[in-house]
Design a protein around this motif. Structure first.
Motif, PDB file in Angstrom:
ATOM      1  N   LEU A   1     -10.067  -4.438  50.673  1.00  0.00           N
ATOM      2  CA  LEU A   1     -10.093  -4.163  49.235  1.00  0.00           C
ATOM      3  C   LEU A   1      -8.672  -4.072  48.706  1.00  0.00           C
ATOM      4  O   LEU A   1      -7.822  -3.411  49.301  1.00  0.00           O
ATOM      5  CB  LEU A   1     -10.830  -2.840  48.964  1.00  0.00           C
ATOM      6  N   ASN A   2      -8.415  -4.750  47.577  1.00  0.00           N
ATOM      7  CA  ASN A   2      -7.142  -4.636  46.865  1.00  0.00           C
ATOM      8  C   ASN A   2      -7.380  -3.962  45.523  1.00  0.00           C
ATOM      9  O   ASN A   2      -8.363  -4.255  44.835  1.00  0.00           O
ATOM     10  CB  ASN A   2      -6.509  -6.011  46.633  1.00  0.00           C
ATOM     11  N   MET A   3      -6.473  -3.058  45.149  1.00  0.00           N
ATOM     12  CA  MET A   3      -6.564  -2.353  43.875  1.00  0.00           C
ATOM     13  C   MET A   3      -5.249  -2.506  43.114  1.00  0.00           C
ATOM     14  O   MET A   3      -4.169  -2.324  43.697  1.00  0.00           O
ATOM     15  CB  MET A   3      -6.857  -0.865  44.108  1.00  0.00           C
ATOM     16  N   ASP A   4      -5.350  -2.818  41.829  1.00  0.00           N
ATOM     17  CA  ASP A   4      -4.161  -2.914  40.991  1.00  0.00           C
ATOM     18  C   ASP A   4      -3.695  -1.522  40.570  1.00  0.00           C
ATOM     19  O   ASP A   4      -4.482  -0.564  40.586  1.00  0.00           O
ATOM     20  CB  ASP A   4      -4.455  -3.743  39.734  1.00  0.00           C
ATOM     21  N   LYS A   5      -2.453  -1.417  40.165  1.00  0.00           N
ATOM     22  CA  LYS A   5      -1.905  -0.142  39.691  1.00  0.00           C
ATOM     23  C   LYS A   5      -2.672   0.307  38.450  1.00  0.00           C
ATOM     24  O   LYS A   5      -2.886  -0.470  37.518  1.00  0.00           O
ATOM     25  CB  LYS A   5      -0.420  -0.282  39.369  1.00  0.00           C
ATOM     26  N   GLY A   6      -3.128   1.548  38.460  1.00  0.00           N
ATOM     27  CA  GLY A   6      -3.869   2.101  37.342  1.00  0.00           C
ATOM     28  C   GLY A   6      -5.341   1.746  37.324  1.00  0.00           C
ATOM     29  O   GLY A   6      -6.076   2.178  36.426  1.00  0.00           O
ATOM     30  N   GLU A   7      -5.798   0.995  38.308  1.00  0.00           N
ATOM     31  CA  GLU A   7      -7.200   0.569  38.338  1.00  0.00           C
ATOM     32  C   GLU A   7      -8.102   1.697  38.837  1.00  0.00           C
ATOM     33  O   GLU A   7      -7.725   2.484  39.706  1.00  0.00           O
ATOM     34  CB  GLU A   7      -7.350  -0.650  39.248  1.00  0.00           C
TER      35      GLU A   7
END
Length: 282
Positions: free
Chosen positions: A29-35
């Motif tokens: 899993l990848n998460m963007d900043k602020g997501e």
């Protein structure tokens, strides 16, 4: 492409008397900043295992987790955690409970500065008039507000929420959901939340990650939320895609139920066959 937070081939295996038990396998899993990402799945599928590994409270067996270009290897103030029960020191006041973390993270700040940080976040969660009230005298909902304030006061790179509203009544639950979202918009903290509640996941998140059943649980499906921020509950409920997304998520969970029933039936048949063979041998 790696994100601000990256879970890569994450796995957790426990040693048991019957051999290795693989709880989570190849979780990516990848998460963007602020997501804001919600992790959704049936009980026992490994959601809390993933979260406790991200918190550094549970050793990683395989793969790894990177937060803001730093591979985690244990607990740290860069990750704030809020559990279903806030785990406050009951003899301390709301302010003193938040200061426990603030004093560790800001050791060079003055006493006044640390006080102001703790008071600021308690005020944001609606406890500005209860700073000096002992935790034991606070309601369950107010205690959870203290837990949320404590996590945000550390200024973490990532917030980890393990069913933070699970023990609250529905009205308090909805109120705290909106309080949390307001602070998240202000502070832009990357957040991973575990929930069993499909409607909560739809309202709170930018992305809902569905987990397959354990053992060997992994990411099964990912849903992107089309709702704008800041969120207004009535507008989310009236959005043309809301009930389609809700239905698709429930269908995924039902599919996992059917798979589990089939697996359980196959295990039972295998066990009965083995017992019959043993009886014949005797």
């Amino acid at each position: 492409m790696a994100g601000y937070v990256e879970f890569y081939r994450l796995g957790k295996t426990y040693d048991t008397p019957n051999g290795p038990a693989v709880i989570v396998e190849d979780f990516n899993l990848n998460m963007d900043k602020g997501e804001y990402v919600c992790l959704l799945g049936h009980s026992g599928c490994g959601k809390s295992t993933v979260l406790t590994m991200a918190a550094g409270l549970n050793p990683i067996s395989h793969g790894g987790i990177v937060v803001a270009n730093h591979e985690i290897d244990g607990p740290g103030p860069d990750r704030g955690v809020v559990f279903q029960s806030p785990c406050l020191m009951p003899w301390m006041t709301a302010l003193e409970n938040v200061l426990l973390g603030v004093n560790q993270v800001y050791p060079h700040g003055t006493k006044s500065q640390r006080h102001d940080i703790a008071a600021y976040y308690l005020t944001l969660v609606g406890l500005g008039n209860s700073l000096d009230v002992r935790a034991s005298s606070l309601s369950q909902g107010m205690q959870q507000r203290v837990g949320i304030a404590r996590a945000f006061a550390l200024k973490p790179n990532m917030l980890l929420l393990d069913e933070p509203f699970g023990m609250l009544d529905s009205l308090t639950r909805m109120e705290l959901q909106e309080v949390l979202l307001e602070i998240l918009i202000r502070d832009k903290v990357t957040t991973l939340m575990i929930t069993h509640d499909v409607d909560e996941a739809l309202f709170m998140s930018d992305k809902v990650v569905m987990m397959t059943n354990g053992p060997r649980a992994r990411v099964g499906k990912v849903f992107e939320m089309p709702f704008e921020r800041p969120r207004v509950r009535s507008e989310v409920l009236e959005h043309p895609e809301y009930y389609k997304l809700r239905g698709d998520m429930i269908s995924f969970l039902e599919e996992q139920d059917h798979k589990k029933m089939k697996q359980d039936a196959e295990k039972l048949q295998q066990k009965q066959a083995e017992e019959s063979q043993q009886a014949v041998s005797v």
